[in-house]
Motif scaffolding. Sequence first.
Motif, PDB file in Angstrom:
ATOM      1  N   GLU A 205       0.811  -1.215   0.000  1.00 56.70           N
ATOM      2  CA  GLU A 205       0.000   0.000   0.000  1.00 56.70           C
ATOM      3  C   GLU A 205       0.846   1.268   0.000  1.00 56.70           C
ATOM      4  O   GLU A 205       0.303   2.362  -0.114  1.00 56.70           O
ATOM      5  N   ASN A 206       2.146   1.150   0.143  1.00 59.21           N
ATOM      6  CA  ASN A 206       2.983   2.318   0.344  1.00 59.21           C
ATOM      7  C   ASN A 206       3.976   2.465  -0.808  1.00 59.21           C
ATOM      8  O   ASN A 206       4.902   1.662  -0.936  1.00 59.21           O
ATOM      9  N   PRO A 207       3.826   3.506  -1.641  1.00 59.82           N
ATOM     10  CA  PRO A 207       4.767   3.685  -2.752  1.00 59.82           C
ATOM     11  C   PRO A 207       6.196   3.938  -2.279  1.00 59.82           C
ATOM     12  O   PRO A 207       7.143   3.729  -3.035  1.00 59.82           O
ATOM     13  N   ALA A 208       6.365   4.359  -1.010  1.00 60.95           N
ATOM     14  CA  ALA A 208       7.711   4.642  -0.501  1.00 60.95           C
ATOM     15  C   ALA A 208       8.578   3.385  -0.473  1.00 60.95           C
ATOM     16  O   ALA A 208       9.808   3.471  -0.551  1.00 60.95           O
ATOM     17  N   THR A 209       7.952   2.223  -0.370  1.00 59.66           N
ATOM     18  CA  THR A 209       8.734   0.985  -0.288  1.00 59.66           C
ATOM     19  C   THR A 209       9.410   0.642  -1.612  1.00 59.66           C
ATOM     20  O   THR A 209      10.317  -0.191  -1.636  1.00 59.66           O
ATOM     21  N   THR A 210       8.989   1.276  -2.708  1.00 56.20           N
ATOM     22  CA  THR A 210       9.606   1.011  -4.011  1.00 56.20           C
ATOM     23  C   THR A 210      10.382   2.220  -4.528  1.00 56.20           C
ATOM     24  O   THR A 210      10.771   2.246  -5.699  1.00 56.20           O
ATOM     25  N   LEU A 211      10.600   3.214  -3.678  1.00 53.61           N
ATOM     26  CA  LEU A 211      11.380   4.372  -4.103  1.00 53.61           C
ATOM     27  C   LEU A 211      12.828   3.962  -4.372  1.00 53.61           C
ATOM     28  O   LEU A 211      13.368   3.088  -3.696  1.00 53.61           O
TER      29      LEU A 211
ATOM     30  N   ALA B 137      24.392   7.522   4.308  1.00 53.58           N
ATOM     31  CA  ALA B 137      23.855   6.210   4.667  1.00 53.58           C
ATOM     32  C   ALA B 137      22.929   5.751   3.549  1.00 53.58           C
ATOM     33  O   ALA B 137      22.574   6.522   2.653  1.00 53.58           O
ATOM     34  N   SER B 138      22.531   4.507   3.603  1.00 49.44           N
ATOM     35  CA  SER B 138      21.556   3.999   2.643  1.00 49.44           C
ATOM     36  C   SER B 138      20.221   4.698   2.876  1.00 49.44           C
ATOM     37  O   SER B 138      19.771   4.837   4.013  1.00 49.44           O
ATOM     38  N   GLY B 139      19.598   5.135   1.794  1.00 50.36           N
ATOM     39  CA  GLY B 139      18.334   5.837   1.955  1.00 50.36           C
ATOM     40  C   GLY B 139      17.691   6.161   0.631  1.00 50.36           C
ATOM     41  O   GLY B 139      18.220   5.841  -0.444  1.00 50.36           O
ATOM     42  N   TRP B 140      16.546   6.816   0.710  1.00 48.22           N
ATOM     43  CA  TRP B 140      15.811   7.219  -0.489  1.00 48.22           C
ATOM     44  C   TRP B 140      16.544   8.355  -1.184  1.00 48.22           C
ATOM     45  O   TRP B 140      16.877   9.372  -0.559  1.00 48.22           O
ATOM     46  N   THR B 141      16.769   8.227  -2.479  1.00 49.11           N
ATOM     47  CA  THR B 141      17.356   9.335  -3.227  1.00 49.11           C
ATOM     48  C   THR B 141      16.455  10.569  -3.141  1.00 49.11           C
ATOM     49  O   THR B 141      16.945  11.706  -3.101  1.00 49.11           O
ATOM     50  N   LEU B 142      15.153  10.365  -3.078  1.00 48.38           N
ATOM     51  CA  LEU B 142      14.212  11.487  -3.009  1.00 48.38           C
ATOM     52  C   LEU B 142      14.380  12.269  -1.719  1.00 48.38           C
ATOM     53  O   LEU B 142      14.191  13.497  -1.694  1.00 48.38           O
TER      54      LEU B 142
ATOM     55  N   CYS C 200      18.047  19.030   0.019  1.00 50.57           N
ATOM     56  CA  CYS C 200      18.619  20.132  -0.766  1.00 50.57           C
ATOM     57  C   CYS C 200      17.586  21.239  -0.998  1.00 50.57           C
ATOM     58  O   CYS C 200      17.869  22.429  -0.805  1.00 50.57           O
ATOM     59  N   VAL C 201      16.394  20.855  -1.430  1.00 45.00           N
ATOM     60  CA  VAL C 201      15.360  21.857  -1.709  1.00 45.00           C
ATOM     61  C   VAL C 201      15.063  22.683  -0.458  1.00 45.00           C
ATOM     62  O   VAL C 201      14.910  23.912  -0.529  1.00 45.00           O
ATOM     63  N   ASN C 202      15.008  22.039   0.697  1.00 40.91           N
ATOM     64  CA  ASN C 202      14.662  22.742   1.935  1.00 40.91           C
ATOM     65  C   ASN C 202      15.719  23.748   2.373  1.00 40.91           C
ATOM     66  O   ASN C 202      15.430  24.623   3.197  1.00 40.91           O
ATOM     67  N   ASP C 203      16.926  23.628   1.858  1.00 44.21           N
ATOM     68  CA  ASP C 203      17.957  24.606   2.209  1.00 44.21           C
ATOM     69  C   ASP C 203      18.257  25.557   1.058  1.00 44.21           C
ATOM     70  O   ASP C 203      18.371  26.757   1.259  1.00 44.21           O
TER      71      ASP C 203
ATOM     72  N   GLU D  34       6.229   6.694  -8.405  1.00 46.10           N
ATOM     73  CA  GLU D  34       6.266   6.539  -6.951  1.00 46.10           C
ATOM     74  C   GLU D  34       6.872   7.780  -6.293  1.00 46.10           C
ATOM     75  O   GLU D  34       6.402   8.233  -5.237  1.00 46.10           O
ATOM     76  N   GLU D  35       7.888   8.344  -6.900  1.00 44.83           N
ATOM     77  CA  GLU D  35       8.488   9.560  -6.352  1.00 44.83           C
ATOM     78  C   GLU D  35       7.517  10.738  -6.430  1.00 44.83           C
ATOM     79  O   GLU D  35       7.446  11.556  -5.503  1.00 44.83           O
ATOM     80  N   GLN D  36       6.788  10.824  -7.523  1.00 47.03           N
ATOM     81  CA  GLN D  36       5.769  11.868  -7.639  1.00 47.03           C
ATOM     82  C   GLN D  36       4.770  11.778  -6.490  1.00 47.03           C
ATOM     83  O   GLN D  36       4.391  12.783  -5.881  1.00 47.03           O
ATOM     84  N   ALA D  37       4.358  10.540  -6.157  1.00 42.60           N
ATOM     85  CA  ALA D  37       3.342  10.342  -5.127  1.00 42.60           C
ATOM     86  C   ALA D  37       3.845  10.683  -3.731  1.00 42.60           C
ATOM     87  O   ALA D  37       3.055  11.056  -2.854  1.00 42.60           O
ATOM     88  N   CYS D  38       5.146  10.556  -3.504  1.00 47.70           N
ATOM     89  CA  CYS D  38       5.709  10.736  -2.161  1.00 47.70           C
ATOM     90  C   CYS D  38       6.364  12.090  -1.940  1.00 47.70           C
ATOM     91  O   CYS D  38       6.841  12.365  -0.825  1.00 47.70           O
TER      92      CYS D  38
END
Length: 322
Positions: free
Chosen positions: A181-187, A218-223, A229-232, A264-268
């Motif tokens: 149910e979570n698109p984040a799991t396939t980011l 660390a390992s993580g979502w590229t998004l 970056c955008v927030n700064d 999936e990135e668009q959705a998250c």
Amino acid sequence: MSVFTPLSNEEIAQFVSRFDVGDFIDAQGVSGGSENTNYFVDCSAGSYVLTLVERGPSADLPFFISLLDCLHNAELPVPYAIADRDGTALHTLKNRPALLQPKLTGNHVDDVTARQCTALGAMLAKLHQSACDLKRISDRGPGWTVQKALSFLDREWRDHRSWLEPSLLQLQEWLALPDRENPATTLPTTVIHGDLFRDNVLFDGETITGVIDFYNAASGWTLFDIAVCVNDWCVDSGDKFSLNAERTLALLTGYGNTRPFNAEEQACWQKMLQLAALRFWVSRQQYVLEHKGQQGILVKDPGYFHRVMQMHVQGNDIVELP
């Protein structure tokens, strides 16, 4: 000055004498760091940075050394640990892990341009594609971020509870959704920088000459890395915080031209902007509590990310992924 472990010139000269860097000339402690001790070291063969690692398990340091070697070999402008004459890159000085790295050229930017944001996006995409087959679990991941934020609601952030708690609970529920149910799991995931603020990038005009401070990598979502970056880089922080649409689109386009965004990135995207803002609001708040009243330590204002988080929750300035 954020020099947690003072060193004399004699101690630094003795340390660098084991490297092929020429004769020691001078050293100067670096202000602006909030986690590690850094010295600029001038030698007859060039200029270097001596870092004493103050936070985090020393067992992770081989990961950072391998990551920076990998990125350096991919021709990215990053520091890397110089090996001494015996081939050793990781050392100990004053009971702290110590690394000697080349000093990169360029300057930090305050008044960011759209062209610099385009360059940043393109560089970040290349970094994500060049991180080799490395893995590291962050001790400050999404679950930690939300749980720590919830713990601040009763005291430090109680004045924000009315608007913040519903958002935290939504993020908590989103992170706990089943995989299907979570698109984040396939980011897309890889090793991310995790802390790519303006003070961690060096420019010469519109050309990036250095990307530094990988100790949150660390390992993580590229998004997530893009959202940090955008927030700064893309927030106009006057009386009213807002996303600068031109700089945001420039950064996202610079990245997307190398690695296009998927559905999936668009959705998250909007949740990721919130999560990235929350991550640094939490860590800065914790740092304030840990170092309250201590002299000579740079404590960054948590209030900036309070404002960024509130801006994203209100959703007044939405710039979609291209």
